[in-house]
Design an enzyme around this catalytic site. Structure first.
Site, PDB file in Angstrom:
ATOM      1  CB  SER A 143      -0.851  -0.004   1.283  1.00 27.03           C
ATOM      2  OG  SER A 143      -1.495   1.232   1.485  1.00 27.03           O
ATOM      3  CE1 TYR A 156      -4.520  -2.004   5.053  1.00 27.67           C
ATOM      4  CE2 TYR A 156      -3.207  -0.031   4.632  1.00 27.67           C
ATOM      5  CZ  TYR A 156      -3.992  -1.078   4.162  1.00 27.67           C
ATOM      6  OH  TYR A 156      -4.230  -1.195   2.815  1.00 27.67           O
TER       7      TYR A 156
HETATM    8  P1  NAD Z   1     -11.621  -5.955  -0.133  1.00 28.90           P
HETATM    9  O1  NAD Z   1     -12.194  -5.797   1.235  1.00 28.90           O
HETATM   10  O2  NAD Z   1     -12.435  -5.608  -1.331  1.00 28.90           O
HETATM   11  O3  NAD Z   1     -11.076  -7.440  -0.341  1.00 28.90           O
HETATM   12  C1  NAD Z   1     -10.389  -8.103   0.655  1.00 28.90           C
HETATM   13  C2  NAD Z   1     -10.388  -9.569   0.332  1.00 28.90           C
HETATM   14  O4  NAD Z   1      -9.679 -10.266   1.375  1.00 28.90           O
HETATM   15  C3  NAD Z   1     -11.785 -10.195   0.285  1.00 28.90           C
HETATM   16  O5  NAD Z   1     -11.822 -11.171  -0.741  1.00 28.90           O
HETATM   17  C4  NAD Z   1     -11.919 -10.865   1.650  1.00 28.90           C
HETATM   18  O6  NAD Z   1     -12.840 -11.938   1.673  1.00 28.90           O
HETATM   19  C5  NAD Z   1     -10.495 -11.332   1.841  1.00 28.90           C
HETATM   20  N1  NAD Z   1     -10.139 -11.640   3.220  1.00 28.90           N
HETATM   21  C6  NAD Z   1     -10.258 -10.862   4.308  1.00 28.90           C
HETATM   22  N2  NAD Z   1      -9.858 -11.529   5.407  1.00 28.90           N
HETATM   23  C7  NAD Z   1      -9.450 -12.745   4.991  1.00 28.90           C
HETATM   24  C8  NAD Z   1      -8.932 -13.889   5.643  1.00 28.90           C
HETATM   25  N3  NAD Z   1      -8.734 -13.913   6.964  1.00 28.90           N
HETATM   26  N4  NAD Z   1      -8.644 -14.981   4.900  1.00 28.90           N
HETATM   27  C9  NAD Z   1      -8.859 -14.986   3.557  1.00 28.90           C
HETATM   28  N5  NAD Z   1      -9.340 -13.920   2.883  1.00 28.90           N
HETATM   29  C10 NAD Z   1      -9.638 -12.824   3.601  1.00 28.90           C
HETATM   30  O7  NAD Z   1     -10.271  -5.104  -0.086  1.00 28.90           O
HETATM   31  P2  NAD Z   1      -9.325  -4.502  -1.229  1.00 28.90           P
HETATM   32  O8  NAD Z   1      -9.433  -3.029  -1.155  1.00 28.90           O
HETATM   33  O9  NAD Z   1      -9.512  -5.199  -2.519  1.00 28.90           O
HETATM   34  O10 NAD Z   1      -7.916  -4.864  -0.593  1.00 28.90           O
HETATM   35  C11 NAD Z   1      -7.073  -5.871  -1.101  1.00 28.90           C
HETATM   36  C12 NAD Z   1      -5.654  -5.566  -0.649  1.00 28.90           C
HETATM   37  O11 NAD Z   1      -5.241  -4.310  -1.200  1.00 28.90           O
HETATM   38  C13 NAD Z   1      -5.493  -5.456   0.875  1.00 28.90           C
HETATM   39  O12 NAD Z   1      -4.280  -6.049   1.270  1.00 28.90           O
HETATM   40  C14 NAD Z   1      -5.434  -3.940   1.076  1.00 28.90           C
HETATM   41  O13 NAD Z   1      -4.714  -3.613   2.233  1.00 28.90           O
HETATM   42  C15 NAD Z   1      -4.709  -3.512  -0.173  1.00 28.90           C
HETATM   43  N6  NAD Z   1      -4.901  -2.095  -0.509  1.00 28.90           N
HETATM   44  C16 NAD Z   1      -6.140  -1.602  -0.776  1.00 28.90           C
HETATM   45  C17 NAD Z   1      -6.270  -0.256  -1.099  1.00 28.90           C
HETATM   46  C18 NAD Z   1      -7.581   0.360  -1.425  1.00 28.90           C
HETATM   47  O14 NAD Z   1      -7.639   1.598  -1.570  1.00 28.90           O
HETATM   48  N7  NAD Z   1      -8.643  -0.396  -1.565  1.00 28.90           N
HETATM   49  C19 NAD Z   1      -5.139   0.574  -1.135  1.00 28.90           C
HETATM   50  C20 NAD Z   1      -3.902   0.024  -0.846  1.00 28.90           C
HETATM   51  C21 NAD Z   1      -3.784  -1.319  -0.551  1.00 28.90           C
END
Ligand code: NAD
Length: 261
Positions: A143, A156
């Protein structure tokens, strides 16, 4: 590029960024192990449609990646179903916001387990397959918060900084095994994880979701635009290509200029 015959485990791919990456890899011929939580019928529909649309084998693992034993089983099952494991995308992640002094212990532990330790357990189980094949790709979804901090996000930020450090160690240890390990550092992506933060802000500030989306972007990103799961899928695909064969131990920002400031 063809990833035909390769198998990718993408954690947290039932939603958001993980689904964008799994789709990009499937479009280019990779067999996929979907993972994450959600409604069983919706996940099965997703699994079946990815397989049908792209002519690849897609299996689903319900492993809770906060548990090392479930990650081990997911990798063993993937090898049984698909023959090997060639690509791992450590993407599953959760968020919780609070000042350090009020941060609940169990939330700290869960964020470190899901956002950081899971990558260690998945690499530990999958790297032997990649070494045996002389080819592999590790892509860790960190991130902007892996490079800079924001208040209220101690667990985080710690997990994402740790993930970038872990990526570098994997890169060094596999440098001559045909394996690369890199991190991707997104800025804001409008997924369920961020939609919740925006809804919370709208409730706290008694304003609209649209207004809070604007404010969220303006606070951090010079470019007032969300990155999409499709953009991130394209970057992950590039990191799997031959053109990226010597890119290892790097962190790629896709953050609308967030960390250029
Ligand atoms: P999201 O909430 O849409 O998806 C998260 C996914 O992780 C889902 O499929 C959920 O079921 C799964 N998950 C959660 N806990 C779990 C567990 N214990 N075991 C297995 N699966 C699990 O989130 P996203 O925004 O797509 O985030 C995905 C990644 O990207 C994360 O690591 C997040 O930190 C990172 N990220 C997101 C953003 C953003 O702006 N959305 C920015 C930077 C980084």
């Amino acid at each position: 590029m063809s990833l035909q015959g390769k198998t990718a485990i993408v954690t947290g791919s039932t939603s958001g960024i993980g689904l964008g990456i799994a789709t990009a890899l499937a479009q280019n011929g990779a067999n996929i192990v979907l993972n994450g939580f959600g409604d069983a019928t919706e996940i099965e529909n997703l699994r079946a449609s990815l397989a049908k649309e792209h002519g690849v084998a897609v299996t689903y693992s319900g492993a809770d990646v906060s548990k090392a034993s479930e990650i081990k089983t997911m990798v063993a099952d993937a090898a049984t179903a698909h023959g090997s494991v060639d690509i791992v995308v450590n993407n599953a992640g959760i968020q919780f916001t609070s000042p350090v002094t009020d941060f609940p212990d169990d939330k700290w532990d869960a964020i470190i387990a899901i956002n950081l330790s899971s990558a260690f357990h998945l690499c530990k189980a999958a790297l032997p397959f990649m070494k045996a094949n002389g080819w592999g790709r590790v892509i860790n979804i960190a991130s902007a918060h892996g490079l800079v901090a924001s208040p209220q996000k101690s667990a985080y930020v710690a997990a994402k900084h740790g993930l970038i450090g872990f990526t570098k160690v994997v890169a060094l240890e596999t440098a001559n095994n045909g394996i690369t390990a890199n991190a991707i550092c997104p800025g804001w992506v409008l997924t369920p994880l961020v939609a919740k933060q925006i809804a919370d802000r709208a409730a706290t500030n008694k304003s609209s979701v649209a207004a809070e989306e604007e404010k969220l972007l303006e606070e951090k990103q010079p470019m007032h635009k969300f990155t999409t799961p499709e953009h991130l899928g394209a970057l992950a695909l590039f990191l799997c290509s031959d053109a990226a064969a010597t890119i290892t131990g790097s962190s790629y920002s896709m953050d609308g200029g967030w960390t250029a400031q």
